[in-house]
Scaffold this active site. Structure first.
Site, PDB file in Angstrom:
ATOM      1  N   ASP A  67       5.423   0.820   6.628  1.00 39.81           N
ATOM      2  CA  ASP A  67       5.730   1.792   5.553  1.00 39.81           C
ATOM      3  C   ASP A  67       4.332   1.935   4.873  1.00 39.81           C
ATOM      4  OD1 ASP A  67       5.686  -0.912   4.447  1.00 39.81           O
ATOM      5  OD2 ASP A  67       7.720  -0.747   3.534  1.00 39.81           O
ATOM      6  N   ASP A 136      16.045  -6.731  -3.604  1.00 36.03           N
ATOM      7  CA  ASP A 136      17.430  -5.984  -3.153  1.00 36.03           C
ATOM      8  C   ASP A 136      17.720  -5.970  -1.768  1.00 36.03           C
ATOM      9  OD1 ASP A 136      15.863  -4.109  -2.138  1.00 36.03           O
ATOM     10  OD2 ASP A 136      16.214  -2.776  -3.822  1.00 36.03           O
ATOM     11  N   HIS A 138      16.067  -5.245   0.920  1.00 34.52           N
ATOM     12  CA  HIS A 138      15.458  -3.765   1.863  1.00 34.52           C
ATOM     13  C   HIS A 138      14.408  -4.796   2.965  1.00 34.52           C
ATOM     14  CE1 HIS A 138      11.917  -3.389  -1.377  1.00 34.52           C
ATOM     15  NE2 HIS A 138      11.510  -3.806  -0.510  1.00 34.52           N
ATOM     16  N   GLU A 143      16.067   0.897   0.979  1.00 30.25           N
ATOM     17  CA  GLU A 143      16.734   0.285  -0.128  1.00 30.25           C
ATOM     18  C   GLU A 143      18.146   0.610   0.159  1.00 30.25           C
ATOM     19  OE1 GLU A 143      14.843  -0.718  -2.093  1.00 30.25           O
ATOM     20  OE2 GLU A 143      13.557   0.500  -3.194  1.00 30.25           O
TER      21      GLU A 143
HETATM   22  C1  GLP Z   1       7.418  -4.296  -0.365  1.00 35.97           C
HETATM   23  C2  GLP Z   1       7.441  -3.997   1.265  1.00 35.97           C
HETATM   24  C3  GLP Z   1       8.474  -4.752   1.885  1.00 35.97           C
HETATM   25  C4  GLP Z   1       8.288  -6.227   1.670  1.00 35.97           C
HETATM   26  C5  GLP Z   1       8.798  -6.171   0.325  1.00 35.97           C
HETATM   27  C6  GLP Z   1       8.711  -7.753  -0.441  1.00 35.97           C
HETATM   28  O1  GLP Z   1       8.707  -3.565  -0.909  1.00 35.97           O
HETATM   29  N1  GLP Z   1       7.862  -2.620   1.461  1.00 35.97           N
HETATM   30  O2  GLP Z   1       8.120  -4.882   3.248  1.00 35.97           O
HETATM   31  O3  GLP Z   1       9.271  -7.168   2.303  1.00 35.97           O
HETATM   32  O4  GLP Z   1       7.619  -5.611  -0.532  1.00 35.97           O
HETATM   33  O5  GLP Z   1       7.399  -8.159  -0.819  1.00 35.97           O
HETATM   34  P1  GLP Z   1       6.827  -9.688  -1.210  1.00 35.97           P
HETATM   35  O6  GLP Z   1       6.658 -10.418   0.273  1.00 35.97           O
HETATM   36  O7  GLP Z   1       5.820  -9.507  -2.018  1.00 35.97           O
HETATM   37  O8  GLP Z   1       8.250 -10.150  -1.805  1.00 35.97           O
END
Ligand code: GLP
Length: 261
Positions: A67, A136, A138, A143
């Site tokens: 993304d 959440d 995702h 989402e």
């Molecule tokens: C962002 C990314 C996700 C990732 C998420 C969790 O939203 N788009 O791909 O998994 O953050 O991040 P973290 O690993 O910092 O908890």
């Protein structure tokens, strides 16, 4: 789903690196699906170390990131392109032309999304997709409510995601409202999925993903439909799982037949 429970985030990253490095050694032109967020940082550090200290060769590796924020220039410090350069691409011998991050600046985002799917397809599909999980539930930026059949798409970020990701920006207002993300079906199309989660803050959503119903309200639960999904957790992230004893038992039992699997 194969559930691997590790002591802490260091051991989680060790285990993930073992799997990814073995894949690259077995298939030097591996197509890697990559994720951002703090969770895979330890994995990327280990991949860099494997290159620098053991000569792991990335010259034929192709990568596709999950993304990117819409309207954040690639050279913006918080763009996912910058993140990937900083944590991985700048430190290994991957050909930058073979590294793909969605183009959040595309004027025709719909057309870009279709092209991204086509590019993945033309590269032969993703061999192994690295994933984190949002609070959440995702995957990528899919989402709650995103179709489980979605391909690469533009999504509106949820308020909790904007809040979570605001720690990387000066203020919450600076966090983009939209992102381009591979869809859930794009993720399920990978031959192997490798999801990582650590810390107590992820325990509830991990339970929903692994043991809850398959629902668009927790898009990561779609991994239950994947035939080769590996979920690596640290003890805190695994702490709310009902069947934790079974997962530990199975993990140990599998080691005894590892050479036959
Ligand atoms: C962002 C990314 C996700 C990732 C998420 C969790 O939203 N788009 O791909 O998994 O953050 O991040 P973290 O690993 O910092 O908890």
């Amino acid at each position: 789903m194969e559930i691997i429970i590790t002591k802490d985030s260091e051991e989680m990253s060790d285990k993930a690196a073992e799997i990814v490095i073995a894949q690259i050694k077995a298939k030097p032109d591996t197509v890697l699906g990559l994720a951002t967020g703090s969770t895979p940082e330890g994995l990327y550090a280990r991949m860099v170390r494997a290159h620098k200290e053991d000569g792991l060769d990335f010259s034929s590796v192709v990568t596709f990131n999950l993304d990117e924020y819409v309207d954040l220039a690639p050279d913006h410090e918080q763009s996912y392109r910058s993140f990937m350069n900083r944590h991985l691409f700048d430190h290994i011998n991957v050909n930058k032309e073979n590294t793909h991050v969605p183009d959040g600046l595309a004027t025709d985002l719909g057309e870009f999304c279709r092209r991204y799917e086509q590019m993945i397809c033309e590269a032969g599909g993703i061999d192994i997709q690295v994933l984190g999980i949002g609070r959440d539930g995702h995957l990528g930026f899919n989402e709650p409510g995103s179709s489980l059949a979605s391909l690469t798409q533009v999504v509106t970020l949820a308020p909790e995601t904007i809040e979570d990701n605001s720690r990387f920006f000066q203020s919450e207002e600076e966090v983009p409202r939209f992102a381009v993300t591979m869809g859930i079906q794009s993720i399920l199309n990978a031959r192997k999925c490798l999801m990582l989660a650590s810390g107590r803050g992820k325990a509830e959503v991990v339970k929903g993903c692994v043991e809850g119903p398959i629902t668009a309200m927790v898009t990561a639960s779609a991994l239950q439909m994947h035939t080769d999904a590996v979920v690596i957790l640290d003890e805190e992230a695994a702490s709310m799982l009902d069947r934790i004893d079974y997962y530990r038992w199975a993990q140990e039992a599998r080691q005894q037949v590892a050479d036959r699997l």
